[in-house]
Each structure stands twice: as structure tokens, then as C-alpha cells.
Write a protein that holds these residues in place. Structure first.
Motif, PDB file in Angstrom:
ATOM      1  N   ILE A   1     -31.656  22.128  13.738  1.00 15.85           N
ATOM      2  CA  ILE A   1     -31.106  22.784  14.908  1.00 15.85           C
ATOM      3  C   ILE A   1     -29.648  22.372  15.057  1.00 15.85           C
ATOM      4  O   ILE A   1     -29.307  21.199  15.046  1.00 15.85           O
ATOM      5  N   ASN A   2     -28.802  23.391  15.213  1.00 20.02           N
ATOM      6  CA  ASN A   2     -27.373  23.165  15.358  1.00 20.02           C
ATOM      7  C   ASN A   2     -26.892  24.031  16.510  1.00 20.02           C
ATOM      8  O   ASN A   2     -26.431  25.144  16.306  1.00 20.02           O
ATOM      9  N   LEU A   3     -27.022  23.517  17.727  1.00 13.41           N
ATOM     10  CA  LEU A   3     -26.721  24.335  18.882  1.00 13.41           C
ATOM     11  C   LEU A   3     -25.532  23.794  19.661  1.00 13.41           C
ATOM     12  O   LEU A   3     -25.567  22.679  20.172  1.00 13.41           O
ATOM     13  N   ASP A   4     -24.492  24.590  19.726  1.00 20.88           N
ATOM     14  CA  ASP A   4     -23.363  24.342  20.610  1.00 20.88           C
ATOM     15  C   ASP A   4     -23.576  25.304  21.773  1.00 20.88           C
ATOM     16  O   ASP A   4     -23.072  26.431  21.759  1.00 20.88           O
TER      17      ASP A   4
ATOM     18  N   ASP B   1     -32.558  27.943  16.495  1.00 20.61           N
ATOM     19  CA  ASP B   1     -31.354  27.955  17.334  1.00 20.61           C
ATOM     20  C   ASP B   1     -31.431  29.004  18.441  1.00 20.61           C
ATOM     21  O   ASP B   1     -31.161  28.697  19.604  1.00 20.61           O
ATOM     22  N   PRO B   2     -31.785  30.268  18.128  1.00 17.91           N
ATOM     23  CA  PRO B   2     -31.864  31.248  19.213  1.00 17.91           C
ATOM     24  C   PRO B   2     -32.937  30.914  20.252  1.00 17.91           C
ATOM     25  O   PRO B   2     -32.739  31.150  21.439  1.00 17.91           O
ATOM     26  N   ILE B   3     -34.058  30.345  19.816  1.00 15.92           N
ATOM     27  CA  ILE B   3     -35.106  29.973  20.766  1.00 15.92           C
ATOM     28  C   ILE B   3     -34.607  28.875  21.695  1.00 15.92           C
ATOM     29  O   ILE B   3     -34.782  28.955  22.917  1.00 15.92           O
ATOM     30  N   LEU B   4     -33.995  27.851  21.149  1.00 12.65           N
ATOM     31  CA  LEU B   4     -33.477  26.765  21.976  1.00 12.65           C
ATOM     32  C   LEU B   4     -32.439  27.288  22.967  1.00 12.65           C
ATOM     33  O   LEU B   4     -32.437  26.926  24.150  1.00 12.65           O
ATOM     34  N   PHE B   5     -31.563  28.164  22.495  1.00  8.35           N
ATOM     35  CA  PHE B   5     -30.550  28.769  23.360  1.00  8.35           C
ATOM     36  C   PHE B   5     -31.218  29.527  24.505  1.00  8.35           C
ATOM     37  O   PHE B   5     -30.836  29.375  25.672  1.00  8.35           O
TER      38      PHE B   5
ATOM     39  N   VAL C   1     -34.307  29.163  25.677  1.00  3.59           N
ATOM     40  CA  VAL C   1     -35.057  28.242  26.541  1.00  3.59           C
ATOM     41  C   VAL C   1     -34.121  27.635  27.588  1.00  3.59           C
ATOM     42  O   VAL C   1     -34.473  27.550  28.770  1.00  3.59           O
ATOM     43  N   VAL C   2     -32.932  27.245  27.179  1.00  2.00           N
ATOM     44  CA  VAL C   2     -31.958  26.680  28.125  1.00  2.00           C
ATOM     45  C   VAL C   2     -31.586  27.729  29.176  1.00  2.00           C
ATOM     46  O   VAL C   2     -31.557  27.442  30.379  1.00  2.00           O
ATOM     47  N   ASN C   3     -31.326  28.960  28.740  1.00  2.00           N
ATOM     48  CA  ASN C   3     -30.954  30.018  29.688  1.00  2.00           C
ATOM     49  C   ASN C   3     -32.074  30.335  30.667  1.00  2.00           C
ATOM     50  O   ASN C   3     -31.829  30.492  31.867  1.00  2.00           O
ATOM     51  N   VAL C   4     -33.287  30.429  30.176  1.00  2.00           N
ATOM     52  CA  VAL C   4     -34.434  30.717  31.045  1.00  2.00           C
ATOM     53  C   VAL C   4     -34.650  29.563  32.019  1.00  2.00           C
ATOM     54  O   VAL C   4     -34.942  29.787  33.204  1.00  2.00           O
ATOM     55  N   ALA C   5     -34.495  28.338  31.561  1.00  2.00           N
ATOM     56  CA  ALA C   5     -34.665  27.172  32.441  1.00  2.00           C
ATOM     57  C   ALA C   5     -33.600  27.157  33.534  1.00  2.00           C
ATOM     58  O   ALA C   5     -33.915  26.887  34.709  1.00  2.00           O
ATOM     59  N   ILE C   6     -32.362  27.457  33.177  1.00  2.00           N
ATOM     60  CA  ILE C   6     -31.284  27.509  34.174  1.00  2.00           C
ATOM     61  C   ILE C   6     -31.598  28.577  35.216  1.00  2.00           C
ATOM     62  O   ILE C   6     -31.521  28.334  36.425  1.00  2.00           O
ATOM     63  N   TYR C   7     -31.965  29.767  34.753  1.00  2.00           N
ATOM     64  CA  TYR C   7     -32.302  30.853  35.675  1.00  2.00           C
ATOM     65  C   TYR C   7     -33.449  30.439  36.597  1.00  2.00           C
ATOM     66  O   TYR C   7     -33.366  30.591  37.820  1.00  2.00           O
ATOM     67  N   SER C   8     -34.518  29.927  36.032  1.00  2.00           N
ATOM     68  CA  SER C   8     -35.707  29.576  36.816  1.00  2.00           C
ATOM     69  C   SER C   8     -35.388  28.515  37.857  1.00  2.00           C
ATOM     70  O   SER C   8     -35.779  28.632  39.026  1.00  2.00           O
ATOM     71  N   LEU C   9     -34.671  27.484  37.451  1.00  2.00           N
ATOM     72  CA  LEU C   9     -34.327  26.394  38.368  1.00  2.00           C
ATOM     73  C   LEU C   9     -33.500  26.899  39.543  1.00  2.00           C
ATOM     74  O   LEU C   9     -33.838  26.660  40.701  1.00  2.00           O
ATOM     75  N   PHE C  10     -32.429  27.606  39.245  1.00  2.00           N
ATOM     76  CA  PHE C  10     -31.559  28.059  40.321  1.00  2.00           C
ATOM     77  C   PHE C  10     -32.207  29.148  41.178  1.00  2.00           C
ATOM     78  O   PHE C  10     -31.987  29.207  42.384  1.00  2.00           O
TER      79      PHE C  10
ATOM     80  N   ARG D   1     -33.312  37.628  17.296  1.00  2.00           N
ATOM     81  CA  ARG D   1     -32.126  36.789  17.421  1.00  2.00           C
ATOM     82  C   ARG D   1     -31.135  37.381  18.427  1.00  2.00           C
ATOM     83  O   ARG D   1     -30.639  36.675  19.303  1.00  2.00           O
ATOM     84  N   PHE D   2     -30.853  38.689  18.340  1.00  2.00           N
ATOM     85  CA  PHE D   2     -29.866  39.234  19.286  1.00  2.00           C
ATOM     86  C   PHE D   2     -30.397  39.265  20.713  1.00  2.00           C
ATOM     87  O   PHE D   2     -29.642  39.050  21.667  1.00  2.00           O
ATOM     88  N   VAL D   3     -31.690  39.486  20.889  1.00  2.00           N
ATOM     89  CA  VAL D   3     -32.266  39.477  22.237  1.00  2.00           C
ATOM     90  C   VAL D   3     -32.232  38.068  22.822  1.00  2.00           C
ATOM     91  O   VAL D   3     -31.876  37.878  23.989  1.00  2.00           O
ATOM     92  N   LEU D   4     -32.584  37.074  22.026  1.00  2.00           N
ATOM     93  CA  LEU D   4     -32.570  35.696  22.533  1.00  2.00           C
ATOM     94  C   LEU D   4     -31.149  35.254  22.886  1.00  2.00           C
ATOM     95  O   LEU D   4     -30.942  34.574  23.894  1.00  2.00           O
ATOM     96  N   TYR D   5     -30.170  35.646  22.086  1.00  2.00           N
ATOM     97  CA  TYR D   5     -28.790  35.298  22.429  1.00  2.00           C
ATOM     98  C   TYR D   5     -28.291  36.073  23.640  1.00  2.00           C
ATOM     99  O   TYR D   5     -27.473  35.577  24.416  1.00  2.00           O
ATOM    100  N   ALA D   6     -28.801  37.279  23.853  1.00  2.00           N
ATOM    101  CA  ALA D   6     -28.427  38.063  25.039  1.00  2.00           C
ATOM    102  C   ALA D   6     -28.935  37.412  26.325  1.00  2.00           C
ATOM    103  O   ALA D   6     -28.464  37.749  27.417  1.00  2.00           O
ATOM    104  N   SER D   7     -29.836  36.457  26.201  1.00  2.00           N
ATOM    105  CA  SER D   7     -30.334  35.752  27.382  1.00  2.00           C
ATOM    106  C   SER D   7     -29.232  34.932  28.045  1.00  2.00           C
ATOM    107  O   SER D   7     -29.438  34.395  29.135  1.00  2.00           O
ATOM    108  N   ALA D   8     -28.069  34.857  27.441  1.00  2.00           N
ATOM    109  CA  ALA D   8     -26.936  34.179  28.075  1.00  2.00           C
ATOM    110  C   ALA D   8     -26.697  34.761  29.464  1.00  2.00           C
ATOM    111  O   ALA D   8     -26.422  34.032  30.425  1.00  2.00           O
ATOM    112  N   ALA D   9     -26.813  36.076  29.591  1.00  2.00           N
ATOM    113  CA  ALA D   9     -26.619  36.733  30.894  1.00  2.00           C
ATOM    114  C   ALA D   9     -27.700  36.323  31.882  1.00  2.00           C
ATOM    115  O   ALA D   9     -27.458  36.255  33.094  1.00  2.00           O
ATOM    116  N   LEU D  10     -28.879  36.036  31.390  1.00  2.00           N
ATOM    117  CA  LEU D  10     -29.995  35.633  32.241  1.00  2.00           C
ATOM    118  C   LEU D  10     -29.669  34.355  33.007  1.00  2.00           C
ATOM    119  O   LEU D  10     -30.101  34.173  34.142  1.00  2.00           O
ATOM    120  N   SER D  11     -28.876  33.485  32.414  1.00  2.00           N
ATOM    121  CA  SER D  11     -28.551  32.220  33.080  1.00  2.00           C
ATOM    122  C   SER D  11     -27.765  32.428  34.371  1.00  2.00           C
ATOM    123  O   SER D  11     -27.645  31.506  35.181  1.00  2.00           O
TER     124      SER D  11
END
Length: 174
Positions: free
Chosen positions: A2-5, A32-36, A38-47, A106-116
Motif C-alpha cells: 500500500i502506497n497511499l498519499d 490503494d483505492p479501497i484504503l482511499f 475507506v478514509v473518505n467514507v469514515a470522514i463522511y460518516s463521522l462528520f 478504481r475510478f469509483v473508489l477514487y471519486a469518493s473524494a467528493a464524499l468526504s
């Protein structure tokens, strides 16, 4: 490996989706896309839970409901992304798309950036629409189709979800 920035990837997806998706590897695994995502979904859910706790007050049982939602919302959000990818992939292929299922995921998981940012009061809907735009751009590059054809695929997927919800709601199952 995993190499996630996260921050760099998030900024690239949100600010330059055409560049990001044109450079995004179509293969290479899901880690990498799954981890990305997961972070976005967690941010959305928490807030969302922090800013909308009253939504889950059902007959005075808000604490257990909030706890259940806190556990289930990230799982449901993540599963929804895979359902989005599956539906989009089927429609893209039906419209002549050349991409693979892995590329679509991969593109759908990266599009989750907006979900955050979907939780932002009064502006969250804008980010929901932006996520659909990210689906259009990602589909264009991954499936090697025109912007119009990718837009049609996203439109049809949204329409199918709406029809499904209406059918379920009117059947009395919900």
C-alpha cells in the motif's frame, strides 16, 4: 504494498480529475483505492453523525441508534461504492466501453473524494453532484468513450437507482 498519499491523491482527484484519471493505472489491485475510499467514507460518516445527531432520534432511543449508525454507515457507504461501480461498469460496457471492472472500481473508489465533503451543511449536495461528475470523467478515461457517452452511463445509472427506490417504496417493503 500500500502506497497511499491521501492528501495528495485527494487534491489531485478533486482539482484535476481529467489529469488524475488519465494517469491512473487501470490495474494494480484494489488496496490503494479501497484504503482511499475507506478514509473518505469514515470522514463522511463521522462528520455527518456529529452534525446531524437528531436524525437518528427514534422514539427516544437516540443513543443506540446513533451507535448502530456509526457502525453501519461506513460499511453501507463502502458497499454502495462497489454497487455504483458494478452498475456503472455494466452500463458502460453496454454503451461500448472498453474498460475492465477493476478500472471501473478504481475510478469509483477514487471519486469518493467528493464524499468526504458531502456532510457539509447547506453545501453537501454540491459535492454529491461533483461525485457524479467524477464518475463521468473517470468513465471517459477508463472506458475510452466520449464525455457524452460517459455522461449517459452515469445518468442511466442514477435513473435506474431512482426507479429501483420508487419500486421498493411503492411495494410496501420499506
Amino acid at each position: 504494498m500500500i502506497n497511499l498519499d491521501y492528501i495528495g491523491t485527494w487534491k489531485e482527484v478533486m482539482k484535476s480529475p481529467s489529469h488524475f484519471y488519465s494517469e491512473m493505472p487501470r490495474t494494480g489491485g484494489y488496496a490503494d483505492p479501497i484504503l482511499f475510499a475507506v478514509v473518505n467514507v469514515a470522514i463522511y460518516s463521522l462528520f455527518y453523525l456529529l452534525f446531524n445527531p437528531g436524525v437518528y432520534d427514534v422514539n427516544g432511543f437516540s443513543s443506540p441508534m446513533i451507535f448502530a449508525v456509526a457502525l453501519l454507515a461506513p460499511v453501507a457507504g463502502f458497499v454502495t461504492l462497489f454497487l455504483d461501480a458494478t452498475l456503472l461498469h455494466i452500463i458502460q460496457k453496454a454503451l461500448g466501453g472498453k474498460g475492465t471492472y477493476e478500472g471501473t472500481v478504481r475510478f469509483v473508489l477514487y471519486a469518493s473524494a467528493a464524499l468526504s465533503l458531502l456532510w457539509v451543511p447547506l453545501a453537501g449536495g454540491i459535492f454529491g453532484v461533483y461525485q457524479l461528475y467524477l464518475y463521468v470523467v473517470g468513465g471517459r478515461f477508463v472506458h475510452e468513450v466520449s464525455l457524452e457517452r460517459s455522461s449517459l452511463a452515469v445518468f442511466l445509472s442514477v435513473l435506474m437507482v431512482i426507479v429501483f427506490i420508487v419500486l421498493i417504496s411503492s411495494s410496501g417493503l420499506v
